[in-house]
Design an enzyme around this catalytic site. Structure first.
Site, PDB file in Angstrom:
ATOM      1  CE  LYS A 123      -6.034  -4.130  -4.621  1.00 48.27           C
ATOM      2  NZ  LYS A 123      -5.595  -2.837  -4.185  1.00 48.27           N
TER       3      LYS A 123
HETATM    4  N1  PPE Z   1      -3.450   2.443  -6.124  1.00 45.92           N
HETATM    5  C1  PPE Z   1      -3.392   1.322  -5.155  1.00 45.92           C
HETATM    6  C2  PPE Z   1      -2.088   1.451  -4.340  1.00 45.92           C
HETATM    7  C3  PPE Z   1      -4.365   0.916  -4.468  1.00 45.92           C
HETATM    8  O1  PPE Z   1      -4.547   0.066  -3.537  1.00 45.92           O
HETATM    9  C4  PPE Z   1      -5.704   0.938  -5.239  1.00 45.92           C
HETATM   10  C5  PPE Z   1      -6.772   0.276  -4.617  1.00 45.92           C
HETATM   11  C6  PPE Z   1      -5.834   1.710  -6.323  1.00 45.92           C
HETATM   12  C7  PPE Z   1      -4.665   2.391  -6.933  1.00 45.92           C
HETATM   13  C8  PPE Z   1      -7.175   1.930  -7.267  1.00 45.92           C
HETATM   14  O2  PPE Z   1      -7.384   0.646  -7.957  1.00 45.92           O
HETATM   15  P1  PPE Z   1      -8.890   0.205  -8.153  1.00 45.92           P
HETATM   16  O3  PPE Z   1      -9.401   0.180  -6.969  1.00 45.92           O
HETATM   17  O4  PPE Z   1      -8.686  -0.739  -9.299  1.00 45.92           O
HETATM   18  O5  PPE Z   1      -9.506   1.574  -8.952  1.00 45.92           O
HETATM   19  N2  PPE Z   1      -6.775  -0.168  -3.520  1.00 45.92           N
HETATM   20  C9  PPE Z   1      -7.778  -0.988  -2.912  1.00 45.92           C
HETATM   21  C10 PPE Z   1      -7.429  -1.297  -1.498  1.00 45.92           C
HETATM   22  C11 PPE Z   1      -7.811  -0.290  -0.252  1.00 45.92           C
HETATM   23  C12 PPE Z   1      -7.690  -0.977   0.983  1.00 45.92           C
HETATM   24  O6  PPE Z   1      -7.358  -0.100   1.809  1.00 45.92           O
HETATM   25  O7  PPE Z   1      -7.905  -2.090   1.438  1.00 45.92           O
HETATM   26  C13 PPE Z   1      -9.347  -0.551  -3.152  1.00 45.92           C
HETATM   27  O8  PPE Z   1      -9.481   0.524  -3.439  1.00 45.92           O
HETATM   28  O9  PPE Z   1     -10.174  -1.769  -2.930  1.00 45.92           O
END
Ligand code: PPE
Length: 304
Positions: free
Chosen positions: A158
């Protein structure tokens, strides 16, 4: 504007929100290599609880591992610091943003011996995609921009810089009047949203993208578990955008987005055009779990 809290944890010490500053020549600002997490803390009857903190901290360290960066704290120290940041700010529910970045030192792509810095901020963050989104769903656009190939951006990490790709997609979607974007992978299959994983329901079967082109979402894993409990078959397999068009339900998952139904894609109404019944069941169970109402999943909560 971000609603301020009192303190931000920076490199092992608490500083006032307004004093959490860095130099303009901070390496990560120029070259995009910063590792971050998004975590939520929910209010429960037994007090504030962080949802799946262990998994998020682990992912942060795995992101660093992929880039061979050495975080100058242990996983336990970061884990404790996150809880302490919530306590010190006396906040019952919040979004938590830990970030590991390359500090000020030399310039040039290679990070050399610049210091690795860590910060943890918390603040109150409501529904990510608008007040109405969780209940009634959102309208999304398939992006003309392709999700970075896994050998360009290793999607298990990430990483701040990856979000430039997501921002191209999101800016395009918003400028066309949509709420969010869906990115396709380099072979044309559906990958994920700019900040969310994606699920579809068709003929009672739940499908989600396999882990080849996406972030390994904690919420995605949560939903896979919930679906199994509900007796719903889950398949991790590739699918195309036209399968989304003709599916019964589609939804996004993410820490910020939680479980957000998608009611329209590229001008096609999905299913009933609102939150579908399977999505609704998963949403209910999800909110029960994060709010401490599910004994089975209490182990996913870390009480502050
Ligand atoms: N894909 C991406 C590209 C992504 O950024 C997130 C989280 C996810 C999938 C889902 O991952 P999880 O949160 O572990 O279920 N995106 C983070 C950032 C958003 C932002 O705008 O800042 C979040 O949801 O915290």
């Amino acid at each position: 504007m971000i609603p301020k809290t009192e303190k931000i944890w920076m490199d092992g010490k608490f500083v006032n929100w307004d004093d959490a500053k860095i130099h303009v020549l901070t390496h990560s600002l120029h070259y995009g290599l910063a590792l971050f997490e998004g975590i939520r803390c929910y209010e429960t009857e037994e007090g504030p609880a962080v949802f799946r903190l262990k998994e998020h901290v682990e992912r942060l360290f795995k992101s660093a591992h992929i880039f061979t960066l050495k975080i100058p704290f242990t996983e336990t120290e970061i884990y404790d610091a996150i809880k302490e940041t919530i306590r010190i700010n006396k906040i019952n529910s919040c979004y938590i943003r830990p970030i590991v970045f390359i500090g000020y030192g030399s310039m040039g792509v290679y990070p050399k011996n610049n210091p690795i810095q860590v910060a943890i901020a918390v603040w109150s963050w409501g529904a990510y995609l608008g007040k109405d989104a969780i209940k009634n769903g959102i309208r999304v656009k398939t992006s003309s921009f392709i999700r970075n190939h896994v050998n360009s951006s290793m999607s298990r990490g990430k990483v701040a810089g990856y979000y430039v790709n997501g921002q191209l997609a999101k800016i395009e979607a918003v400028s066309c009047g949509f709420d969010e974007a869906i990115l396709l992978d380099t072979e044309g299959y559906v990958s994920e949203g700019s900040g969310e994983n994606i699920f579809m329901v068709r003929k009672g079967i739940l499908k989600t993208t396999p882990l080849t082109s996406i972030l390994e979402g904690v919420t995605r894993d949560t939903v896979i578990n919930i679906a199994k409990d509900l007796g719903i078959e889950v398949r991790e397999e590739r699918f195309t955008r036209d399968e989304l068009y003709i599916s019964d339900e589609v939804f996004f998952t993410g820490t910020a987005a939680e479980i957000t139904p998608i009611r329209e894609i590229d001008g096609r109404v999905i299913g009933s055009g609102s939150c579908g019944s399977v999505t609704g069941k998963i949403q209910n169970l999800f909110f029960d779990i994060v709010k401490g109402k599910s004994p089975k999943y209490k182990h996913w909560l870390d009480f502050v």
